[in-house]
Design a protein around this motif. Structure first.
Motif, mmCIF file in Angstrom:
data_model
loop_
_atom_site.group_PDB
_atom_site.id
_atom_site.type_symbol
_atom_site.label_atom_id
_atom_site.label_comp_id
_atom_site.label_asym_id
_atom_site.label_seq_id
_atom_site.Cartn_x
_atom_site.Cartn_y
_atom_site.Cartn_z
ATOM 1 N N HIS A 273 0.922 -1.327 -0.119
ATOM 2 C CA HIS A 273 0.179 -0.068 -0.157
ATOM 3 C C HIS A 273 0.804 1.176 -0.164
ATOM 4 N N ASP A 274 1.975 1.023 0.166
ATOM 5 C CA ASP A 274 3.178 2.360 0.144
ATOM 6 C C ASP A 274 4.247 2.148 -0.639
ATOM 7 N N THR A 275 5.318 2.801 -0.338
ATOM 8 C CA THR A 275 6.758 2.497 -0.991
ATOM 9 C C THR A 275 7.700 2.279 0.354
ATOM 10 N N GLU A 276 7.217 2.003 1.553
ATOM 11 C CA GLU A 276 8.142 1.724 2.600
ATOM 12 C C GLU A 276 8.721 0.688 2.938
ATOM 13 N N THR A 277 9.115 -0.311 1.803
ATOM 14 C CA THR A 277 9.743 -1.536 1.848
ATOM 15 C C THR A 277 10.606 -1.585 0.395
ATOM 16 N N LEU A 278 11.537 -2.273 0.639
ATOM 17 C CA LEU A 278 12.610 -2.533 -0.548
ATOM 18 C C LEU A 278 11.516 -2.829 -1.900
ATOM 19 N N TYR A 279 10.701 -3.707 -1.494
ATOM 20 C CA TYR A 279 9.819 -4.455 -2.588
ATOM 21 C C TYR A 279 8.849 -3.373 -3.367
ATOM 22 N N GLY A 280 8.482 -2.485 -2.327
ATOM 23 C CA GLY A 280 7.481 -1.026 -2.708
ATOM 24 C C GLY A 280 8.458 -0.392 -3.656
ATOM 25 N N LYS A 281 9.636 0.072 -3.295
ATOM 26 C CA LYS A 281 10.376 1.070 -3.865
ATOM 27 C C LYS A 281 10.720 0.450 -5.406
ATOM 28 N N ASP A 282 11.076 -0.861 -5.252
ATOM 29 C CA ASP A 282 11.346 -1.611 -6.661
ATOM 30 C C ASP A 282 10.160 -1.405 -7.589
ATOM 31 N N ILE A 283 8.954 -1.840 -7.045
ATOM 32 C CA ILE A 283 7.738 -1.763 -7.941
ATOM 33 C C ILE A 283 7.558 -0.322 -8.524
ATOM 34 N N LEU A 284 7.705 0.653 -7.530
ATOM 35 C CA LEU A 284 7.493 1.980 -8.061
ATOM 36 C C LEU A 284 8.593 2.520 -9.096
ATOM 37 N N GLU A 285 9.865 2.068 -8.864
ATOM 38 C CA GLU A 285 10.778 2.028 -10.142
ATOM 39 C C GLU A 285 10.592 1.559 -11.294
ATOM 40 N N ARG A 286 9.914 0.257 -11.130
ATOM 41 C CA ARG A 286 9.964 -0.647 -12.463
ATOM 42 C C ARG A 286 8.426 -0.210 -12.974
ATOM 43 N N PHE A 287 7.530 0.011 -12.280
ATOM 44 C CA PHE A 287 6.079 0.088 -12.955
ATOM 45 C C PHE A 287 5.693 1.597 -12.637
ATOM 46 N N GLY A 288 6.136 2.369 -12.141
ATOM 47 C CA GLY A 288 5.625 3.730 -11.856
ATOM 48 C C GLY A 288 4.400 3.656 -11.002
ATOM 49 N N ILE A 289 4.203 2.768 -9.976
ATOM 50 C CA ILE A 289 2.960 2.688 -9.005
ATOM 51 C C ILE A 289 3.488 2.609 -7.555
ATOM 52 N N GLY A 290 2.965 3.461 -6.679
ATOM 53 C CA GLY A 290 3.462 3.345 -5.234
ATOM 54 C C GLY A 290 2.455 2.607 -4.681
ATOM 55 N N GLU A 291 1.109 2.396 -4.906
ATOM 56 C CA GLU A 291 0.307 1.517 -4.319
ATOM 57 C C GLU A 291 -0.255 0.429 -5.349
ATOM 58 N N MET A 292 -0.488 -0.800 -4.758
ATOM 59 C CA MET A 292 -1.204 -1.956 -5.617
ATOM 60 C C MET A 292 -2.301 -2.388 -5.154
ATOM 61 N N GLU A 293 -2.597 -3.293 -4.354
ATOM 62 C CA GLU A 293 -4.026 -3.912 -4.330
ATOM 63 C C GLU A 293 -4.922 -3.036 -3.513
ATOM 64 N N VAL A 294 -4.332 -2.260 -2.363
ATOM 65 C CA VAL A 294 -5.483 -1.225 -1.911
ATOM 66 C C VAL A 294 -4.509 0.062 -1.516
ATOM 67 N N THR A 295 -5.025 1.053 -1.647
ATOM 68 C CA THR A 295 -4.379 2.434 -1.454
ATOM 69 C C THR A 295 -3.901 2.601 0.055
ATOM 70 N N ASP A 296 -2.971 3.457 0.224
ATOM 71 C CA ASP A 296 -2.455 3.902 1.475
ATOM 72 C C ASP A 296 -3.893 4.321 2.341
ATOM 73 N N GLU A 297 -4.524 5.224 1.551
ATOM 74 C CA GLU A 297 -5.530 6.163 2.476
ATOM 75 C C GLU A 297 -6.599 5.005 2.990
ATOM 76 N N VAL A 298 -6.989 3.978 2.146
ATOM 77 C CA VAL A 298 -7.895 2.895 2.581
ATOM 78 C C VAL A 298 -7.251 1.998 3.666
#
Length: 333
Positions: A273-298
């Motif tokens: 739901h955010d980029t506070e993990t190595l995994y999240g940072k990698d996904i942001l870099e590769r696909f340009g998205i910082g949230e996946m199956e659920v947004t941080d707000e929800v």
């Protein structure tokens, strides 16, 4: 009734037995909160076999075993020769002669079934690619805690409709009389055999089963929204495909605005739901998205119950271990 039985998949148990496990889990949670000892497995030794890594399952089984008075022993993929240098049958017989119960978390449902067949002690399925039964008791326990009942409640799962969590939600909900909607792309619909099985259970329980590609219409009268990671362990090569396919099934504020009435968010975790993990940072870099199956707000919103749900893994696993291996007096249910 429960004593000595394996807990390998939901369909091995009746509606009454599953409801009993949910209620007993809530009871054990109350005992834990009040500091009342419940060492039903005192003096036992429990083997925890992990082919797949885990945070919640390992922690839940470890704490549950300790609370019940048992000694847990962790055996990771580098510690066991399961199916490699030693057959599952041989391993099961050896471990069954030393331990009083065995947990298995891995890939193959056939493997956990074979462990249950040959071990001679209760075997508990911590997760396979096909089923996630211990998760289900925690999930429906959480639903009951929030709404006071299960029958007639509506749970909507959004995401990969073919994974173990979706499979188990579909079947367990149908058995318990919970209305289950799977909202997923057509290419990720659950196997038809599984849907047919769910509908057969639903005829007996009064549950309504729906498989749809729609999202806004599906969630309109939901009591719970449930999601899971878009790419399951072992499917990392399908990441880009899944991200593109499942973007419309993200749980976000726009989607939840369609819900009328009170609802809760469930997620078996981990959540991206955010980029506070190595995994999240990698996904942001590769696909340009910082949230996946659920947004941080929800995920951080007032409806979120995923951490209550995560804690309930321990209480429900404790209940499962206690009833199958604790020589408890349980009237027929």
């Amino acid at each position: 009734m429960f004593q000595g039985r394996n807990f390998l998949k939901e369909i091995d148990f009746t509606k009454e037995e599953l409801n009993y496990l949910v209620d007993f889990s809530i009871h054990l949670k109350d005992l834990k909160k009040r500091g009342i000892p419940h060492q039903y497995l005192k003096g036992q030794n429990i083997a925890l076999l992990f082919e797949k890594t885990s945070t919640r399952t390992r922690a839940a089984f470890t704490v549950a075993a300790n609370d019940l008075g048992a000694a847990p022993e962790f055996l990771g993929s580098n510690d066991i020769q399961l199916g490699k240098k030693e057959s599952v049958e041989d391993t099961a017989k050896v471990l069954g002669s030393m331990f009083d119960g065995i947990e298995f978390r891995g890939f193959s449902q056939e493997m956990v079934e074979d462990l249950g067949k040959y071990a001679g002690v209760p075997v508990w399925n911590g997760l396979t690619d096909a089923w996630h039964p211990t998760q289900m008791i925690a999930d429906f326990m959480t639903l009951k805690e929030e709404f006071g009942e299960l029958k007639g409640k509506k749970l909507v799962y959004l995401g990969d409709g073919r994974n173990n969590v979706a499979n188990s939600l579909l079947i367990t909900g149908a058995i318990l009389g919970v209305n289950i909607t799977i909202s997923t792309p057509e290419s990720l619909f659950p196997e038809q055999e599984l849907v047919d099985m769910a509908k057969k259970y639903a005829e007996e329980s009064g549950s309504v089963i729906e498989i749809t590609t729609e999202t806004a219409e599906a969630v309109k009268d939901a009591d719970a929204l449930y999601t899971d990671v878009w790419v399951s362990m072992g499917e990392e090569d399908k990441f880009e495909e899944r991200v593109n396919l499942l973007k419309p099934y993200q749980i976000n504020k726009e989607l939840t605005n369609h819900i009328e009435g009170d609802w809760i968010l469930l997620h078996c975790l981990p959540a991206f739901h955010d980029t506070e993990t190595l995994y999240g940072k990698d996904i942001l870099e590769r696909f340009g998205i910082g949230e996946m199956e659920v947004t941080d707000e929800v995920f951080r919103g007032p409806q979120a119950r995923q951490f209550q749900q995560a804690e309930n893994r321990m209480h429900s696993i404790k209940a499962i271990m206690a009833v199958t291996n604790g020589n408890l007096f349980i009237p027929k249910v």
